[in-house]
Design a protein around this motif. Structure first.
Motif, PDB file in Angstrom:
ATOM      1  N   MET A   1     -17.098 -12.238  -0.568  1.00 46.15           N
ATOM      2  CA  MET A   1     -16.628 -10.853  -0.504  1.00 46.15           C
ATOM      3  C   MET A   1     -16.287 -10.496   0.941  1.00 46.15           C
ATOM      4  O   MET A   1     -17.075 -10.753   1.858  1.00 46.15           O
ATOM      5  CB  MET A   1     -17.711  -9.906  -1.032  1.00 46.15           C
ATOM      6  N   PRO A   2     -15.129  -9.898   1.191  1.00 43.25           N
ATOM      7  CA  PRO A   2     -14.770  -9.520   2.562  1.00 43.25           C
ATOM      8  C   PRO A   2     -15.667  -8.410   3.088  1.00 43.25           C
ATOM      9  O   PRO A   2     -16.224  -7.615   2.326  1.00 43.25           O
ATOM     10  CB  PRO A   2     -13.320  -9.055   2.422  1.00 43.25           C
ATOM     11  N   ARG A   3     -15.787  -8.328   4.398  1.00 44.14           N
ATOM     12  CA  ARG A   3     -16.625  -7.292   5.000  1.00 44.14           C
ATOM     13  C   ARG A   3     -15.989  -5.910   4.858  1.00 44.14           C
ATOM     14  O   ARG A   3     -16.705  -4.911   4.705  1.00 44.14           O
ATOM     15  CB  ARG A   3     -16.871  -7.592   6.480  1.00 44.14           C
ATOM     16  N   VAL A   4     -14.658  -5.844   4.946  1.00 44.80           N
ATOM     17  CA  VAL A   4     -13.960  -4.555   4.876  1.00 44.80           C
ATOM     18  C   VAL A   4     -12.743  -4.697   3.970  1.00 44.80           C
ATOM     19  O   VAL A   4     -12.022  -5.697   4.046  1.00 44.80           O
ATOM     20  CB  VAL A   4     -13.500  -4.075   6.276  1.00 44.80           C
ATOM     21  N   SER A   5     -12.535  -3.696   3.129  1.00 46.80           N
ATOM     22  CA  SER A   5     -11.295  -3.578   2.356  1.00 46.80           C
ATOM     23  C   SER A   5     -10.464  -2.462   2.967  1.00 46.80           C
ATOM     24  O   SER A   5     -10.953  -1.338   3.147  1.00 46.80           O
ATOM     25  CB  SER A   5     -11.584  -3.260   0.891  1.00 46.80           C
ATOM     26  N   VAL A   6      -9.218  -2.770   3.298  1.00 46.10           N
ATOM     27  CA  VAL A   6      -8.307  -1.801   3.907  1.00 46.10           C
ATOM     28  C   VAL A   6      -7.306  -1.354   2.846  1.00 46.10           C
ATOM     29  O   VAL A   6      -6.558  -2.174   2.301  1.00 46.10           O
ATOM     30  CB  VAL A   6      -7.569  -2.407   5.107  1.00 46.10           C
ATOM     31  N   VAL A   7      -7.292  -0.067   2.549  1.00 45.64           N
ATOM     32  CA  VAL A   7      -6.419   0.496   1.522  1.00 45.64           C
ATOM     33  C   VAL A   7      -5.214   1.132   2.200  1.00 45.64           C
ATOM     34  O   VAL A   7      -5.365   2.028   3.051  1.00 45.64           O
ATOM     35  CB  VAL A   7      -7.170   1.527   0.657  1.00 45.64           C
ATOM     36  N   VAL A   8      -4.029   0.670   1.813  1.00 45.10           N
ATOM     37  CA  VAL A   8      -2.779   1.156   2.414  1.00 45.10           C
ATOM     38  C   VAL A   8      -1.871   1.666   1.296  1.00 45.10           C
ATOM     39  O   VAL A   8      -1.263   0.875   0.573  1.00 45.10           O
ATOM     40  CB  VAL A   8      -2.061   0.047   3.205  1.00 45.10           C
ATOM     41  N   PRO A   9      -1.763   2.985   1.103  1.00 40.57           N
ATOM     42  CA  PRO A   9      -0.796   3.513   0.127  1.00 40.57           C
ATOM     43  C   PRO A   9       0.609   3.428   0.698  1.00 40.57           C
ATOM     44  O   PRO A   9       0.820   3.614   1.906  1.00 40.57           O
ATOM     45  CB  PRO A   9      -1.243   4.966  -0.061  1.00 40.57           C
ATOM     46  N   ALA A  10       1.578   3.148  -0.163  1.00 41.24           N
ATOM     47  CA  ALA A  10       2.961   3.003   0.295  1.00 41.24           C
ATOM     48  C   ALA A  10       3.903   3.703  -0.670  1.00 41.24           C
ATOM     49  O   ALA A  10       3.757   3.583  -1.891  1.00 41.24           O
ATOM     50  CB  ALA A  10       3.336   1.523   0.412  1.00 41.24           C
ATOM     51  N   TYR A  11       4.866   4.424  -0.085  1.00 36.47           N
ATOM     52  CA  TYR A  11       5.904   5.063  -0.889  1.00 36.47           C
ATOM     53  C   TYR A  11       7.195   5.041  -0.086  1.00 36.47           C
ATOM     54  O   TYR A  11       7.316   5.707   0.945  1.00 36.47           O
ATOM     55  CB  TYR A  11       5.514   6.507  -1.239  1.00 36.47           C
ATOM     56  N   ASN A  12       8.159   4.229  -0.548  1.00 40.91           N
ATOM     57  CA  ASN A  12       9.432   4.068   0.156  1.00 40.91           C
ATOM     58  C   ASN A  12       9.215   3.890   1.663  1.00 40.91           C
ATOM     59  O   ASN A  12       9.753   4.655   2.480  1.00 40.91           O
ATOM     60  CB  ASN A  12      10.342   5.269  -0.102  1.00 40.91           C
ATOM     61  N   PRO A  13       8.437   2.890   2.059  1.00 38.67           N
ATOM     62  CA  PRO A  13       8.018   2.801   3.468  1.00 38.67           C
ATOM     63  C   PRO A  13       9.063   2.278   4.423  1.00 38.67           C
ATOM     64  O   PRO A  13       8.910   2.443   5.641  1.00 38.67           O
ATOM     65  CB  PRO A  13       6.840   1.826   3.393  1.00 38.67           C
ATOM     66  N   GLY A  14      10.108   1.611   3.935  1.00 41.58           N
ATOM     67  CA  GLY A  14      11.068   1.020   4.852  1.00 41.58           C
ATOM     68  C   GLY A  14      10.406  -0.033   5.720  1.00 41.58           C
ATOM     69  O   GLY A  14       9.520  -0.778   5.281  1.00 41.58           O
ATOM     70  N   ASP A  15      10.808  -0.077   7.001  1.00 42.11           N
ATOM     71  CA  ASP A  15      10.266  -1.076   7.925  1.00 42.11           C
ATOM     72  C   ASP A  15       8.898  -0.699   8.469  1.00 42.11           C
ATOM     73  O   ASP A  15       8.243  -1.521   9.121  1.00 42.11           O
ATOM     74  CB  ASP A  15      11.230  -1.270   9.098  1.00 42.11           C
ATOM     75  N   LEU A  16       8.451   0.534   8.231  1.00 39.06           N
ATOM     76  CA  LEU A  16       7.191   0.988   8.819  1.00 39.06           C
ATOM     77  C   LEU A  16       6.000   0.196   8.318  1.00 39.06           C
ATOM     78  O   LEU A  16       5.044  -0.061   9.056  1.00 39.06           O
ATOM     79  CB  LEU A  16       6.986   2.475   8.517  1.00 39.06           C
ATOM     80  N   LEU A  17       6.035  -0.210   7.074  1.00 39.47           N
ATOM     81  CA  LEU A  17       4.890  -0.888   6.480  1.00 39.47           C
ATOM     82  C   LEU A  17       4.611  -2.220   7.162  1.00 39.47           C
ATOM     83  O   LEU A  17       3.448  -2.608   7.296  1.00 39.47           O
ATOM     84  CB  LEU A  17       5.127  -1.090   4.978  1.00 39.47           C
ATOM     85  N   THR A  18       5.641  -2.912   7.606  1.00 34.22           N
ATOM     86  CA  THR A  18       5.440  -4.180   8.296  1.00 34.22           C
ATOM     87  C   THR A  18       4.599  -3.992   9.552  1.00 34.22           C
ATOM     88  O   THR A  18       3.662  -4.767   9.825  1.00 34.22           O
ATOM     89  CB  THR A  18       6.797  -4.814   8.665  1.00 34.22           C
ATOM     90  N   ARG A  19       4.909  -2.960  10.314  1.00 36.94           N
ATOM     91  CA  ARG A  19       4.142  -2.679  11.536  1.00 36.94           C
ATOM     92  C   ARG A  19       2.684  -2.366  11.222  1.00 36.94           C
ATOM     93  O   ARG A  19       1.765  -2.871  11.879  1.00 36.94           O
ATOM     94  CB  ARG A  19       4.788  -1.512  12.289  1.00 36.94           C
ATOM     95  N   SER A  20       2.459  -1.522  10.216  1.00 34.83           N
ATOM     96  CA  SER A  20       1.089  -1.148   9.863  1.00 34.83           C
ATOM     97  C   SER A  20       0.278  -2.363   9.412  1.00 34.83           C
ATOM     98  O   SER A  20      -0.852  -2.577   9.870  1.00 34.83           O
ATOM     99  CB  SER A  20       1.101  -0.088   8.759  1.00 34.83           C
ATOM    100  N   LEU A  21       0.851  -3.159   8.513  1.00 33.59           N
ATOM    101  CA  LEU A  21       0.114  -4.321   8.011  1.00 33.59           C
ATOM    102  C   LEU A  21      -0.144  -5.342   9.111  1.00 33.59           C
ATOM    103  O   LEU A  21      -1.202  -5.978   9.153  1.00 33.59           O
ATOM    104  CB  LEU A  21       0.885  -4.951   6.859  1.00 33.59           C
ATOM    105  N   SER A  22       0.806  -5.515  10.004  1.00 32.29           N
ATOM    106  CA  SER A  22       0.597  -6.440  11.122  1.00 32.29           C
ATOM    107  C   SER A  22      -0.598  -6.019  11.963  1.00 32.29           C
ATOM    108  O   SER A  22      -1.380  -6.867  12.421  1.00 32.29           O
ATOM    109  CB  SER A  22       1.860  -6.508  11.979  1.00 32.29           C
TER     110      SER A  22
END
Length: 303
Positions: A1-22
């Motif tokens: 089991m991972p120590r932390v789960s990171v929850v990322v909601p997304a709605y029409n994110p465009g290129d922004l989501l790549t930066r956040s996930l990185s």
């Protein structure tokens, strides 16, 4: 089991989501999973699973960001939950420093960090403070993208309220702290909160209605308990709410004026006046002074 789960909601994110996930996948504390919840984007976002084996993807019909966060927590495997919005980003030590702090403070309601508001013209530092329930009711604020919370505590208070569309994060912070457990704060600025035209917080009228309704609920609870200190905090919170949203109404009136929207100027200006005549008076005085100064400078140039 991972120590932390990171929850990322997304709605029409465009290129922004790549930066956040990185920014999540390069954390120094690498024992984590990322749950991306696609809240009915026009184009599915399954591509995120190709970034890293630690990323999982859930898609739902568009039901709002609160529902997406709750779905993400339900799908998560860790005892610790962190949230990140699709247009924000973390610095590499964020999770490691938070895990150290909650280990030293096991009764903390949750853990937040310092952050920067990032505007096109530059960054503004958020002011880290010792958060309390009454402080949050009156003048304090926190940032969900900086939060680390125990899953059992999040679920115990019912998670995010899907009926709220603007003040759901503040409502969650209040429910987590009203039992008497204070949060802890890593003062380092470890989150970059990007401000832009698409931020949901621009809908100030809805935010104001929701904020006042939430204050009403906490006032009713305080009256039942005979809690005078909380009642005083609620009063300060109402004053702060009127002042805050009066400023936003003035800003909206100015924007309407620049767009030659007379009706918008009237509606936003009237709302600002009802909320705080003092804020409107200050804004009018500044506008008059700026115009007089501009005319004076123009006269000097012509001379």
């Amino acid at each position: 089991m991972p120590r932390v789960s990171v929850v990322v909601p997304a709605y029409n994110p465009g290129d922004l989501l790549t930066r956040s996930l990185s920014s999540v996948l390069t954390q120094s504390m690498a024992d984590l999973e990322v749950v991306v919840v696609d809240d009915g984007s026009r184009e599915p976002q399954e591509w995120v699973t190709g970034l890293d084996p630690r990323v999982t993807y859930v898609r739902q019909e568009n039901r709002g960001v609160s529902s997406a966060r709750n779905v993400g927590v339900a799908a998560a495997r860790s005892d610790w939950i962190a949230f990140l919005d699709q247009d924000d980003e973390w610095l590499p030590e964020k999770l490691a420093l938070q895990l150290d702090l909650v280990a030293a403070n096991p009764r903390a309601a949750f853990c937040c960090t310092g952050f920067d508001w990032v505007r096109p013209e530059g960054a503004v530092h958020g002011d880290p403070a010792r958060l309390t329930y009454r402080g949050l009711l009156s003048t304090q604020s926190a940032l969900l993208s900086s939060m680390l919370v125990a899953r059992e505590d999040y679920e115990a208070v019912g998670g995010h309220d899907p009926l709220l569309v603007q003040m759901q994060d503040w409502d969650l912070f209040l429910r987590l702290t009203m039992g008497g457990r204070d949060p802890v704060m890593v003062p380092d600025r470890l989150v970059r909160y990007h401000l832009h035209g698409e931020n949901a917080s621009r809908d100030y009228a809805t935010a104001m209605r929701e904020r006042l309704s939430i204050l009403d609920r906490h006032e009713a609870r305080a009256r039942r308990l005979g809690d005078g200190m909380t009642l005083a905090a609620v009063d300060r919170g109402r004053s702060r709410t009127r002042e805050l949203f009066a400023h936003q109404a003035v800003d909206a009136a100015r924007e309407a004026g620049r767009s030659h929207d007379g009706r918008g100027v009237f509606e936003h200006g009237t709302r600002a006046g009802r909320l705080s005549p003092a804020v409107v008076a200050t804004a009018v005085g500044q506008a008059v002074a700026a115009r007089v100064h501009g005319r004076g400078r123009g006269s000097g140039e012509r001379a």
